[in-house]
Design a protein around this motif. Structure first.
Motif: not given
Lengths: 469, 469
Positions: A231, A234-236, A372, A390, A406-407, A409-412, B12, B234-236, B242, B372-373, B382, B406
């Motif tokens: 979680q 997804h929250m920075g 970020p 990346l 998330p940014v 596109n939810y890539r692992g 992806k 800053h925390m999504g 959200r 984004p989430a 996103p 951010p």
């Protein structure tokens, strides 16, 4: 289609990181936007891609097994205890430290400071001078946290009386341990010494620990730390130097149990305040969560993936799944960072701490794209944070579906540092970290970014080739 | 420089949003990557750029004054109270509702459901059938929240006994009000009716309210909601659909005071659990924070900026700073969204609620790039979330330095919807929102995205021209 300068779209001067398509960078450069390349080196010379060992082990399959075990992990906060009572091998005169094994003589300033401070806190020494003599004369035994299913941030000092979190990987049943986080600045783990530090540690032992322990003990399923990390991404947060979301989610998760087991309103208020004032509190749960996830992945024959990466402030050390008892070390690196007021790079110790367990387990610096805003603490720009993640895909064997960004596109997240890929690409792991003052007794002075040193990867790769080819 | 396909870099399949430089989209298209344009229409015909009114007011200067006041706002949670006691103009037989003024006959299903439910909760009606008769026969007075310094999510129903948060804009001294958030699904504000809803509302009145009130009253400075929103971005979070980070930060901020004013451990545990289980709890603080920030910006002669944007589920209404008492309305729009299991677009009511106060105040949907989430809740990708924010800069007069994003290199959020820019660009405000079932009594069925209707902006622009040119 709308036309315009790319800087108009973003509304502010841009620094563009180019991560791929050359024509894009050219198009941006044409508009006088400063561009910089992902920091990347050509492959190291003479590196060949290793696939099948002489005994017929398929390295990719071995690595799949390693990352499968890491992904299957379910690190859960199941309790707390006192270090000497719960940590395997710990005893009344043992001090655990971060990173690979090291003697007192070779320890850096902040690690020596933390050791001396811990001996005073324990009552083993009357003061720091006496502590130094005890430490230097073999009066205590030093051992790496990593040899005891434990991890410690920065100096990583565990002394016998310190309360620790107990994380159980409920999938495999193994446990990992970490101390409680003290906060930033003048604190023991950054090498700080002094009465205010011992007082805080005593309060953490006498008040914070029993309060948290009662609450955790009242929760039949404990606290699912993996779910909180997922979680938080997804929250920075990235789970290493940004843990504001994780610390918040931890307080939410434990809040009702804290209330139900409350014995004194003012104590409860102080405990919540202590955690609320320390956005790094959750780090001491993300770290043992990583350790608990990684240990079952140790010992897979033929795997080229790291299961340990840690620094003691003098040396940087790694271990491979396929050679789990062997450290490959190199001199610890210099951190480029942001400093607290009054300090500069001149004051900085070299890279230190077990916190790189987070990157090893697939988050931390490798998940910076999810965080970020971390650049306000460790320096750099949000673009750089995305570029860092990346780039790390290039040297990791897999992606962690349980930890998504998330940014992207939810890539692992990048998972499983593959020493083959490090050698083939010349890309070294990019880490973020706190910075200690180089002298004992002062503490934390900033945070920054650096790469792991090449030598230990080269040595590990050579040993891997020697063993398997 | 590394070369390769852009999709290799991201690992992806990509969908690329193009927001500016045409050559970049071409370069990507060349690689067979699907691209889509930011949803953008040509300027509406015959729109001229208005600068100086006939009486000599510089519109840009007027707008600067409006956004300056909004930026200076300091919305702070200073207390709680019961609606009939603290909301100006509220009385024992008044029901406040979301959006522009509306009669019982024209109310949509979920607003009627929420009114009927509120009358039963109040004890004004014995059951829903009786409530419907009272409502239809003029037994209660309806009034928009916005006419009472208040805002309400979805149906936005305030009945006399409901506890409300009191937000003071400490810069200007004005106050704004909002109810406590009930959670998602079958809840009053989404049009739900039934015993479980009344029971929950009674618990919120008898237990949650006094517990929170005691805690807030014990905090001499209250809780700085603006600072929490800024951190949450800053925390999504984006502060509208959200609010997971904001809810977490609120619990951290109020936690010590909750502990200090605790009278019953089990009650405290239940209160924390209630908030922890509802990631939208903080919405009912971001909304009145927006209202408190916007009201001092009303009444600036010559300004073309919106200070109100709200929907009642039948009509969508806006008001301009320069004509603060005049509503410009248009039929409410259809929401494109994601539905909870068992529901489809067929079941959806039209766009409803005062929650667009968040976009009006410079966050919410306009800050989606920070969140984004959120696309897991409201749909889209996103990339779309980032594109939505970039597009909104086109129709906003300024950027809010107090609320930064951010991932856009800490660029301020789009602030100050300028009806001139909406008309000139043809870009309508892009909103995200919850979705109510169209029938009374059922509740929330999903969340989604839509644009504000053109007509009310056209009418406002015409009226603005008529008044000033």
């Amino acid at each position: 289609m709308k036309k315009g300068k790319i800087s108009d779209v973003f509304g502010k001067p841009l620094n563009v990181v180019n991560v791929g398509l050359e024509s894009m960078a050219e198009a941006v450069k044409d508009q006088d936007v400063p561009t910089f390349q992902v920091d990347w080196q050509p492959p190291m010379e003479g590196v060949k891609h290793l696939r099948i060992t002489k005994s017929g082990i398929n390295i990719d399959e071995a690595n799949e097994e390693v990352v499968k075990r890491i992904k299957q992990a379910r690190p859960t906060l199941v309790g707390m205890g006192v270090a000497k009572d719960v940590i395997p091998g710990m005893h009344d005169r043992m001090i655990l430290h971060a990173g690979p094994p090291i003697t007192w003589e070779r320890m850096c300033g902040p690690m020596k400071g933390a050791v001396m401070g811990a001996l005073v806190y324990e009552g083993i020494a009357e003061n720091e001078e006496a502590a130094e003599k005890i430490a230097a004369s073999g009066g205590v035994e030093f051992s790496p946290c990593h040899h005891h299913n434990a991890v410690g941030p920065m100096a990583g000092i565990f002394s016998p009386s310190m309360p620790v979190f107990i994380i159980e990987n409920t999938t495999f049943g193994n446990k990992a341990y970490c101390t409680q986080n003290e906060g930033l600045g003048k604190v023991l783990r950054y090498g700080g010494m002094g009465p205010e530090i011992y007082k805080r540690l005593k309060w953490m032992e006498a008040v914070l620990y029993p309060t948290l322990q009662r609450a955790i003990d009242s929760m039949p399923d404990g606290i699912d730390v993996k779910a909180l990390i997922a979680q938080a991404l997804h929250m920075g947060d990235e789970g290493h130097n940004r843990n504001r979301a994780g610390t918040s989610l931890f307080l939410r998760a434990i809040g009702p149990a804290l209330a139900r087991t409350n014995k004194d309103n003012e104590v409860l208020a102080k405990v919540i305040e202590f955690i609320d004032k320390n956005d790094h509190f959750f780090l001491n749960l993300t770290m043992p969560a990583g350790k608990a996830a990684l240990e079952p992945a140790e010992g897979v024959e033929g795997s080229s993936i790291l299961t340990v990466m840690a620094r003691n402030g003098t040396d940087f050390g790694i271990r491979l799944s396929s050679m789990p008892d062997r450290w490959f070390v190199a001199p610890a690196g210099e951190v480029k960072g942001l400093y607290f007021p009054g300090f500069t790079a001149e004051d900085a110790n070299l890279d230190i701490g077990d916190s790189t367990v987070t990157e090893t387990a697939g988050y931390g610096g490798f998940a910076m794209a999810a965080a970020p805003a971390i650049t306000q603490f460790v320096g750099g720009t949000p673009d750089m944070a995305v570029a860092a993640t990346l780039e790390m895909y290039e040297i990791n064997f897999s992606e962690h579906e349980g930890f998504t960004i998330p940014v992207l596109n939810y890539r692992g997240t990048p998972l499983g540092i593959d020493v083959r890929k490090v050698m083939e690409t010349g890309i070294l792991p990019k880490l973020n970290t706190g910075i200690s003052h180089k002298d004992p007794g002062i503490g934390g002075i900033g945070a920054g970014i650096l790469r792991a040193p090449e030598k230990c990867f080269k040595d590990a790769f050579d040993a891997f080739q020697e063993k398997y080819f």
